[in-house]
Design an enzyme around this catalytic site. Structure first.
Site, PDB file in Angstrom:
ATOM      1  N   THR A  68       0.413 -47.230  -1.500  1.00 54.00           N
ATOM      2  CA  THR A  68       1.867 -47.321  -1.383  1.00 54.00           C
ATOM      3  C   THR A  68       2.273 -47.225   0.089  1.00 54.00           C
ATOM      4  OG1 THR A  68       3.952 -46.510  -2.276  1.00 54.00           O
ATOM      5  CG2 THR A  68       2.266 -44.854  -1.898  1.00 54.00           C
ATOM      6  N   LYS A  72       0.479 -50.840   2.299  1.00 51.64           N
ATOM      7  CA  LYS A  72       0.254 -51.989   1.403  1.00 51.64           C
ATOM      8  C   LYS A  72      -0.262 -53.239   2.118  1.00 51.64           C
ATOM      9  CE  LYS A  72       3.343 -50.961  -2.456  1.00 51.64           C
ATOM     10  NZ  LYS A  72       4.365 -51.514  -3.353  1.00 51.64           N
ATOM     11  N   ASP A 108       2.770 -55.265  -8.846  1.00 47.59           N
ATOM     12  CA  ASP A 108       4.228 -55.074  -8.886  1.00 47.59           C
ATOM     13  C   ASP A 108       4.942 -56.223  -9.608  1.00 47.59           C
ATOM     14  OD1 ASP A 108       4.295 -52.642  -7.572  1.00 47.59           O
ATOM     15  OD2 ASP A 108       4.449 -53.537  -5.586  1.00 47.59           O
TER      16      ASP A 108
END
Ligand code: ATR
Length: 286
Positions: A68, A72, A108
């Site tokens: 995170t 990333k 995501d």
């Protein structure tokens, strides 16, 4: 909580700072529910220590890790392989370790698509999508939508140049399906009329600005699916107004659950208990 022993497969979360993350609670309940001897461990790591930490992890009993903010993008140079969609998005949030080899994925956008398809029965393939915002979250979702065969992906942003850049990238790297729009009502009217799936990826309406909304509700039409990736508050003003207009709505928590569920599947090879993960997150948010 599972008993940790020498056979426990570890999964890390690398980021800095990590204080607010819901992932450890969500993933550990998921492992326990499926009877797996896995443990999800938050590991705060600075940019300068990232290389050493990743090298160490790859030599230990880790099945993989999540990545995170702020790693990333930087993580990509330490990986042996990168999945096609993550390569297109240009960011990695999940890494698997198999036989010492590190492979990066981005769950995501695909997590969002799964949340959308499972909760609304809509199919992305062939549908017309309107995405408000052109930042990092929009990028993952827009790429996943194009990758999954959306007919058209409108990208509408306050700074229209950013929407144009992303549109160009999608059209050249995936398929000619994306159109950029400025955030101007007269330009948004016609595209919104034909839109089946509307997604807010901007931060407008997020706590502590719950009174704000990113779009005038008269632009939303009955039957449209309206989704907000904001999950604080659980139901944003956008979603409340969309419900009043007769739209189907999708809460932001779903993306959080399903990006985690996709990662869980990559690490363990088995389906994640998505409903249980929902429960954990909902309880944490109340
Ligand atoms: P994330 O990683 O969550 O996507 P981001 O990359 O900072 O965050 O992107 C934020 C998005 O919200 C951008 O599309 C931003 O628009 P600009 O590119 O014009 O800055 C959008 N956004 C933030 N505040 C906004 C506001 N008040 N009105 C309209 N759009 C806004």
């Amino acid at each position: 909580m599972a008993f940790i022993n020498v056979n426990t497969k570890l999964v890390g979360l690398l980021g800095n700072p990590l204080g607010h993350s819901f992932s450890p609670a969500m993933q550990n309940i998921a492992f326990e529910t499926q009877g797996l001897n896995y443990y999800y461990l938050p590991i705060e790591v600075t940019a300068e220590n990232l290389a050493d930490v990743v090298k160490g992890i790859s030599k230990m009993n880790f099945a993989g890790f999540n990545v995170t903010i702020p790693h990333k993008l930087n993580i990509m140079k330490f990986l042996d392989e990168i999945d096609d969609l993550a390569e297109l998005i240009g960011a990695v949030n999940t890494v698997t370790i198999k036989d010492g080899r590190l492979k990066g994925y981005n769950t995501d956008g695909i997590g969002f698509v799964r949340s959308l398809e499972e909760e609304t029965n809509v199919t992305v393939k062939g549908s017309i999508v309107f995405i408000l915002g052109s930042g990092g979250a929009s990028r993952s979702i827009a790429m996943a939508m194009a990758f999954k065969g959306a007919n058209k992906v409108y990208l509408c942003n306050r700074t229209v140049e950013k929407a144009m850049d992303l549109t160009k990238e999608i059209n050249s790297k995936i398929r000619d399906c994306s159109i950029a729009l400025p955030m101007v009502k007269s330009e948004m009217l016609r595209p919104l009329k034909e839109t089946a799936i509307f997604i807010n990826t901007t931060s407008v309406g997020m706590h502590p600005n719950e009174g704000d909304t990113p779009i005038e509700s008269s632009l939303l039409h009955e039957g449209m699916i309206v989704s907000d990736i904001i999950y604080n508050p659980l139901k944003t003003r956008l979603l409340l107004e969309a419900e009043q207009r007769g739209c189907k709505t999708l809460k932001g928590l779903g993306m959080l659950v399903y990006q985690g569920a996709e990662a869980f599947k990559l690490w363990t090879g088995i389906d994640a208990p998505a409903e249980k993960m929902w429960e954990v997150l909902t309880a944490k948010k109340q």
